[in-house]
Write a protein that holds these residues in place. Structure first.
Motif, short mmCIF file in Angstrom:
data_model
loop_
_atom_site.label_atom_id
_atom_site.label_comp_id
_atom_site.label_asym_id
_atom_site.label_seq_id
_atom_site.Cartn_x
_atom_site.Cartn_y
_atom_site.Cartn_z
N ASP A 1 -6.65 -23.24 6.38
CA ASP A 1 -5.58 -22.78 5.49
C ASP A 1 -5.92 -21.42 4.90
OD1 ASP A 1 -4.27 -25.13 6.00
OD2 ASP A 1 -4.95 -26.13 4.18
N ALA A 2 -7.21 -21.18 4.64
CA ALA A 2 -7.61 -19.89 4.07
C ALA A 2 -7.33 -18.75 5.04
CB ALA A 2 -9.10 -19.92 3.71
N MET A 3 -7.55 -18.98 6.34
CA MET A 3 -7.27 -17.95 7.33
C MET A 3 -5.78 -17.65 7.38
SD MET A 3 -9.81 -19.12 10.42
CE MET A 3 -9.29 -17.79 11.49
N VAL A 4 -4.96 -18.69 7.33
CA VAL A 4 -3.50 -18.50 7.34
C VAL A 4 -3.07 -17.72 6.11
CG1 VAL A 4 -1.28 -19.66 7.28
CG2 VAL A 4 -3.12 -20.57 8.72
N ARG A 5 -3.59 -18.12 4.95
CA ARG A 5 -3.22 -17.46 3.70
C ARG A 5 -3.64 -16.00 3.71
NH1 ARG A 5 -5.02 -21.07 0.84
NH2 ARG A 5 -7.12 -20.29 0.45
N ASN A 6 -4.83 -15.72 4.19
CA ASN A 6 -5.31 -14.34 4.24
C ASN A 6 -4.47 -13.49 5.18
OD1 ASN A 6 -7.46 -12.26 3.66
ND2 ASN A 6 -7.70 -12.44 5.88
N ALA A 7 -4.09 -14.06 6.34
CA ALA A 7 -3.27 -13.32 7.31
C ALA A 7 -1.91 -12.98 6.71
CB ALA A 7 -3.11 -14.14 8.59
N ILE A 8 -1.31 -13.91 5.99
CA ILE A 8 0.00 -13.67 5.38
C ILE A 8 -0.10 -12.59 4.31
CG2 ILE A 8 1.79 -14.71 3.94
CD1 ILE A 8 1.35 -17.32 5.46
N GLN A 9 -1.15 -12.64 3.50
CA GLN A 9 -1.29 -11.67 2.42
C GLN A 9 -1.55 -10.26 2.93
OE1 GLN A 9 -4.30 -13.29 -0.17
NE2 GLN A 9 -2.92 -14.79 -1.08
N VAL B 1 0.12 -8.89 5.41
CA VAL B 1 1.35 -8.33 5.99
C VAL B 1 1.94 -7.29 5.03
CG1 VAL B 1 3.68 -8.85 6.81
CG2 VAL B 1 1.81 -10.46 7.25
N PRO B 2 2.11 -6.03 5.44
CA PRO B 2 2.60 -4.98 4.52
C PRO B 2 3.97 -5.30 3.93
CG PRO B 2 1.66 -3.99 6.49
CD PRO B 2 1.72 -5.47 6.75
N ALA B 3 4.82 -6.00 4.69
CA ALA B 3 6.18 -6.29 4.20
C ALA B 3 6.16 -7.21 2.99
CB ALA B 3 7.01 -6.91 5.32
N PHE B 4 5.05 -7.91 2.79
CA PHE B 4 4.95 -8.86 1.67
C PHE B 4 4.17 -8.26 0.50
CE2 PHE B 4 4.78 -12.27 5.21
CZ PHE B 4 6.14 -12.11 5.43
N GLN B 5 3.89 -6.97 0.52
CA GLN B 5 3.06 -6.36 -0.50
C GLN B 5 3.87 -5.42 -1.39
OE1 GLN B 5 -0.16 -4.46 1.59
NE2 GLN B 5 -1.22 -6.38 2.04
N LEU B 6 3.42 -5.31 -2.61
CA LEU B 6 3.99 -4.37 -3.57
C LEU B 6 2.82 -3.59 -4.17
CD1 LEU B 6 6.48 -3.35 -5.14
CD2 LEU B 6 5.99 -5.08 -6.87
N GLU B 7 2.85 -2.27 -3.97
CA GLU B 7 1.78 -1.40 -4.44
C GLU B 7 0.42 -1.86 -3.91
OE1 GLU B 7 2.01 -1.18 -8.67
OE2 GLU B 7 3.89 -0.08 -8.66
N GLY B 8 0.42 -2.26 -2.64
CA GLY B 8 -0.83 -2.63 -1.99
C GLY B 8 -1.34 -4.02 -2.28
N ARG B 9 -0.57 -4.82 -3.00
CA ARG B 9 -0.98 -6.19 -3.33
C ARG B 9 0.10 -7.17 -2.90
NH1 ARG B 9 -2.64 -6.37 -9.53
NH2 ARG B 9 -3.13 -8.50 -8.88
N PHE B 10 -0.34 -8.37 -2.50
CA PHE B 10 0.60 -9.40 -2.06
C PHE B 10 1.53 -9.78 -3.21
CE2 PHE B 10 1.63 -13.97 -1.65
CZ PHE B 10 2.38 -13.91 -0.49
N TYR C 1 7.59 -12.05 -0.60
CA TYR C 1 7.34 -13.02 0.49
C TYR C 1 8.49 -14.01 0.60
CZ TYR C 1 4.98 -16.90 2.91
OH TYR C 1 4.65 -17.92 3.77
N GLN C 2 8.91 -14.55 -0.54
CA GLN C 2 10.00 -15.54 -0.53
C GLN C 2 11.31 -14.89 -0.07
OE1 GLN C 2 9.76 -18.72 -1.08
NE2 GLN C 2 7.72 -18.94 -1.95
N LEU C 3 11.59 -13.68 -0.56
CA LEU C 3 12.84 -13.02 -0.19
C LEU C 3 12.86 -12.66 1.30
CD1 LEU C 3 13.33 -10.62 -3.24
CD2 LEU C 3 14.67 -12.66 -2.69
N ALA C 4 11.71 -12.19 1.82
CA ALA C 4 11.65 -11.84 3.24
C ALA C 4 11.88 -13.04 4.13
CB ALA C 4 10.29 -11.20 3.55
N LEU C 5 11.30 -14.19 3.75
CA LEU C 5 11.50 -15.40 4.55
C LEU C 5 12.94 -15.88 4.45
CD1 LEU C 5 8.25 -17.50 3.98
CD2 LEU C 5 8.77 -15.86 5.77
N ALA C 6 13.50 -15.78 3.25
CA ALA C 6 14.89 -16.23 3.07
C ALA C 6 15.85 -15.40 3.90
CB ALA C 6 15.26 -16.16 1.59
N SER C 7 15.56 -14.09 4.03
CA SER C 7 16.43 -13.23 4.83
C SER C 7 16.40 -13.60 6.30
CB SER C 7 16.02 -11.77 4.65
OG SER C 7 14.74 -11.53 5.23
#
Length: 658
Positions: A131-139, A141-150, A155-161
């Motif tokens: 689970d840690a590997m999955v979580r790290n991979a998701i965090q 992703v640049p599309a899920f980051q704001l100012e360089g941080r997850f 993340y929720q809005l991108a998945l909902a779209s």
């Protein structure tokens, strides 16, 4: 009656009948009856069970084999990804029709099968994705980051779209990691020894001293006679060289924005443009800001948020006192690692650069003011506005009128071009078998191009998009008008193929002179090769290049010291021949030769070999070279492992679903 039926289906007779019925299943496989082919599959992959790796594939053991598949959707998604990648790499040279070939589809499918086989190998080896590997991979992703941080909200809005739930996306990431773990581990496990690296450096940096004797083509008092038999034999052996290329003839018309009449000047539109630009200049205001962040964890409750706000309010009170240095306060208390070391300095901030609440507070402050705590997704901010600068004053309308008129005319022409282009497209769709109607709508003249081949196209016909469209099967077979082809901004062309000549063999009578010239050139090369081989034998017998040159009345040989690899010498291939020549182990010179395309030849001796000096290569360059070699070796290891794994599975490709 039921009792009679039961009596007749029991006993030894029924047993024999059932036994006979089993025979077809034994020959053809029960799985052929149980497993139905689906139109959603492009490849089926079967592998023996993990607990019996040597299990045979025949029935009934085959039902124990693992079954995986590559679906149509998976294939289409990957095919489109590869299409976009090659389009970006090749730009105008990209040929979409050629990309759609069977070979390309099978190539893309092969990579998907390789990945699936690698994933099956990972599963068999007991490799799992945590689970840690999955979580790290998701965090990451640049599309899920704001100012360089997850950012969880992004993340929720991108998945909902994309109509995906977090669980679905996490499973996609998990599957992707499962497929890539083995490949990454194998490719990254390769290493290069110091001796291997040094040997390569010595080879790459090697220099050779050579002496080169240029031998001109044999002189002929008269042209070499060529018989009809030689001509016929050469023509038949090289038939592909004597074919007339495929040609097309086009009719076309162009639509450009410059060809459209400029609309009259509208004073009201000019004034509206002026006011719009002045408003935009006012919005270019920037503010020099600093801040102190009291961070709040993503999963914090309201009590934690209230406590953080209280701390931020106290810091704001301290910042407002005349004796307090805001930068020192930020350096001591701010939780923002990006600005803490610079005293909370954020630099010049324009609109749209900060989260909404932060921006609203900053642009509502007076210069020198310190804000109340401002809440964002990161926590509470105490903001200090240090300085304000605006975009400056604009010149008057009268001073800018001519410039505004040019800009307005350009905008009007752009709008007119888009409108007319749309009307032309509609005209083509309504009558695709001619360009006449569409050309009348565009107010353009229909012109003619050709005939031309892919190689002989010039001018407008040589534009990559036009050339590709002109030779497309749709244009050739249907003879319909094309879609608009953009050859430059606001410059569209419509074409239609009016004549087509397929590639064909040119008769011998038509190309006889070309064939005769080719035969003579070939005979000259062979004569040169024979002469050079005789000279090489004399060298091997102990004669020197100087003696050969004098005896054969040839130009004096030329000594070329310190030749590096790839150096251009005389003609293509000579440098490679020099570096491919081995030197006599007893210290004598290496002897070699190269026959050139124009009938000349080169005879040479390699007199000295100086290996590259490993000490001259700086450490950072050695490290780059090491990484490159390791990557190449890792890729080869992965390819070899995948080839071995492919031999352990059975793959069925459903080509009709590609």
């Amino acid at each position: 009656m039921l009792q009679n039926l039961r009596d007749k289906t029991t006993g030894w007779v029924a047993t024999v009948i059932i036994g006979l019925m089993i025979i077809p299943f034994a020959f053809f496989g029960l799985d052929q009856y149980m497993v139905q082919r689906s139109d959603t599959t492009v490849a089926n992959i079967k592998a023996p069970p993990t607990w019996w790796s040597s299990a045979p594939s025949f029935w009934p053991v085959s039902v124990l084999w693992r079954h995986e598949e590559v679906t149509v959707d998976e294939f289409r998604n990957r095919f489109e990804q590869v299409r976009q990648q090659r389009r970006a790499e090749q730009a105008d040279a990209f040929d979409n029709e050629a990309f759609q070939s069977r070979e390309t589809k099978l190539e893309v499918l092969d990579t998907l099968i390789d990945q699936q086989v690698q994933a099956m190998a990972a599963e068999q080896a007991g490799i799992v994705v945590s689970d840690a590997m999955v979580r790290n991979a998701i965090q990451q992703v640049p599309a899920f980051q704001l100012e360089g941080r997850f950012d969880p909200q992004r993340y929720q809005l991108a998945l909902a779209s994309q109509n995906q739930t977090p669980a679905q996306f996490e499973q996609i990431i998990r599957d992707s990691l499962q497929q890539s773990l083995v490949a990454a581990a194998v490719a990254g496990s390769n290493f290069v020894t110091t001796s291997e690296l040094d040997r390569l450096i010595r080879l790459m940096g090697e220099r050779r001293d050579a002496t080169v004797l240029l031998v001109p083509p044999p002189e002929q008092a008269e042209p070499v006679s060529v018989t009809d038999e030689q001509v016929q034999a050469w023509y038949e052996a090289h038939a592909a060289d004597y074919r007339a290329p495929e040609t097309v003839t086009l009719e076309y018309f162009e639509l450009t924005a410059d060809s459209l009449p400029a609309p009259p000047v509208d004073e009201q539109a000019l004034r509206e443009r002026y006011e719009e630009q002045r408003s935009q200049m006012g919005e270019q205001e920037e503010r020099l800001a600093s801040h102190i962040l009291v961070e709040v964890a993503d999963d914090a409750d309201e009590a934690a948020w209230d406590a953080a706000r209280e701390e931020a309010a106290q810091l704001a009170e301290r910042a407002r006192t005349a004796s307090t240095d805001f930068s020192a306060l930020a350096a001591e208390h701010s939780d923002d690692p990006g600005s803490r070391n610079s005293g909370g300095d954020l630099g010049w901030v324009g609109r749209g650069m900060m989260p909404g609440e932060f921006e609203e507070a900053l642009f509502g402050m007076e210069q020198g003011e310190v804000s109340e705590p401002v809440r964002t997704d990161f926590g509470w901010h105490v903001v200090q506005l240090r300085e304000v600068r605006t975009g400056g004053e604009m010149a008057s309308f009268e001073e800018l009128r001519d410039t505004l008129a040019l800009e307005q005319a350009e905008a009007d022409r752009e709008e007119s071009f888009s409108e007319v282009a749309g009307q032309v497209v509609d005209a083509v769709l309504s009558d695709p078998n001619t360009l006449q109607t569409a050309a009348e709508v565009a107010g353009a003249e229909i012109r003619r191009l050709g005939p031309f081949s892919r190689e002989s196209a010039q001018g407008l016909a040589a534009q990559p998009d036009i050339l590709r469209e002109a030779f497309s099967s749709t244009r050739i077979e249907d003879r319909t008008a094309s879609d608009p082809i953009e050859v430059a901004p606001r410059h569209h062309v419509w074409i239609r193929v009016v004549e087509h000549t397929p590639e064909s063999a040119r008769p011998l009578e038509q190309v006889r002179e070309e064939v005769v010239a080719a035969v003579r050139a070939d005979l000259a090369r062979k004569a040169a090769a024979e002469r050079v081989e005789a000279l090489v034998k004399r060298l091997e017998a102990g004669e020197t290049l100087e003696a050969l040159a004098e005896a054969e009345t040839l130009p004096a040989p030329q000594a070329i010291p310190g030749i590096p690899r790839g150096a251009p010498l005389v003609a293509e291939g000579v440098s490679e021949a020099i570096f491919a020549t081995r030197i006599d182990g007893e210290g004598g010179p290496g002897i070699g030769h190269e026959v050139l395309e124009d009938g000349r030849a080169v005879v040479f001796t390699v007199d000295k070999v100086v290996p590259g000096d490993t000490a001259e290569v700086p450490p950072e360059q050695r490290e780059v070279l090491y990484q490159q070699l390791a990557q190449i070796g890792g890729a080869e290891d992965l390819q070899a492992m995948t080839a071995r794994l492919r031999k352990q599975v059975e793959v069925e490709v459903v080509e009709e679903n590609l």
